[in-house]
Design a protein around this motif. Structure first.
Motif: not given
Length: 316
Positions: A297-300, A276-283
């Protein structure tokens, strides 16, 4: 602004439940956050604003109590974490809702396959995925090549997993419950061990993230985000073959540059907060998908980012 929800996390006392609590406390989806566990001798009571002790799933009043709690607290969404509870909900066809509350779990086939280590191996073999040879311990007559991995067929986490070097060790560990063990080909971690988050939406969008990790006391104590096209392609293919909707964790090692899956955990994993802290917010994506919303989509670019598992003390 999205609708704020009353969210209940059950089995919240472990590291995964506590991680979900920390994420949900900062989420715009959370109106009131509730946590329930079978014990209050854990740190979840300091994380969840509304913490309570509930019944074990084996109690005949378990479901009745849970439904009453959902109704009494106007719960909108339930997120079960403990694998025994997930098995209970799966076997009793309660994966969609509890009372009026929506359930957040992986889909039925992923749960069925992931819960059973032998069934996982049979599935991987049938679908043509690389995997370590896996045999029921009760069917073993002799072991030609040591070491091997001995693990509970239905266990979760690092419990009941042994690296066995001799037939005497094998006989010792299986002396009481040989029916519940599988024997798995040992794959060296010389090329690293990988733990991978995989999410697939109800519309079929697949997202994944790969950590190359080191285990500390059976847990992911250190890891680094890596990029590997072969592993990513495998994860996408696996999500499709599992008919996945939701989030799972896939563990694998490289054998001669071939990724071999040795475990599928059909739930959020202990690295969920790091992801989550790295932008992979699967929850968060799971909640959005359940509500019929477009996925945020906050992935980076996070390749090379590292995580370190720490601890925090609480007193009262």
């Amino acid at each position: 602004m999205n609708k704020a929800l009353n969210i209940l996390v059950t089995g919240c006392g472990g590291d995964i439940g506590q991680s979900l609590g920390k994420i949900l406390l900062k989420s715009e989806f959370t109106k009131n956050l509730f946590g329930m566990d079978i014990s209050n001798k854990n740190a979840a009571q300091f994380i969840f604003p509304n913490f309570s002790v509930g019944l074990r799933f084996t109690d005949e009043k378990y479901l009745q109590q849970l439904e009453a709690f959902v109704e009494g607290n106007n719960i909108d969404m339930v997120i079960p974490i403990a694998e025994p509870e997930l098995r209970y909900f799966s076997e009793n066809n309660h994966l969609d809702h509890i009372g009026n509350a929506k359930m957040i779990t992986a889909s039925a086939k992923a749960l069925e396959i992931g819960f059973d280590k032998y069934k996982t191996a049979q599935f991987l073999k049938a679908e043509g995925f690389p995997f370590p040879e896996t045999t029921l311990a009760k069917d073993i007559k002799t072991i030609a090549n040591f070491p091997v991995i001995l693990k509970s067929r239905t266990g979760s986490g690092s419990k009941d997993i042994y690296k066995v070097n001799t037939i005497e060790e094998f006989l010792f560990y299986t002396r009481h419950h040989i029916e519940d063990y599988v024997v798995q080909e040992f794959i060296t971690d010389m090329n690293g061990e990988f733990t991978c988050g995989v999410f697939r939406s109800s519309k079929g969008e697949i997202r994944s993230q790969i950590f190359k990790r080191e285990l500390h006391g059976g847990y992911s104590g250190y890891g680094e985000v890596v990029e590997n096209e072969t592993i990513t392609a495998l994860l996408e293919h696996l999500a499709i073959k599992l008919d996945l909707v939701g989030s799972i964790n896939v563990q694998l090692r490289l054998s001669e540059n071939t990724p071999k899956v040795f475990e599928i955990n059909p739930r959020f994993s202990s690295t969920v907060l790091f992801r989550h802290l790295f932008g992979f917010e699967d929850l968060i994506w799971s909640i959005e998908d359940k509500l019929g919303l477009e996925l945020s989509d906050n992935r980076r670019s996070s390749v090379g980012k590292k995580f370190y598992k720490g601890y925090q003390e609480y007193t009262n």
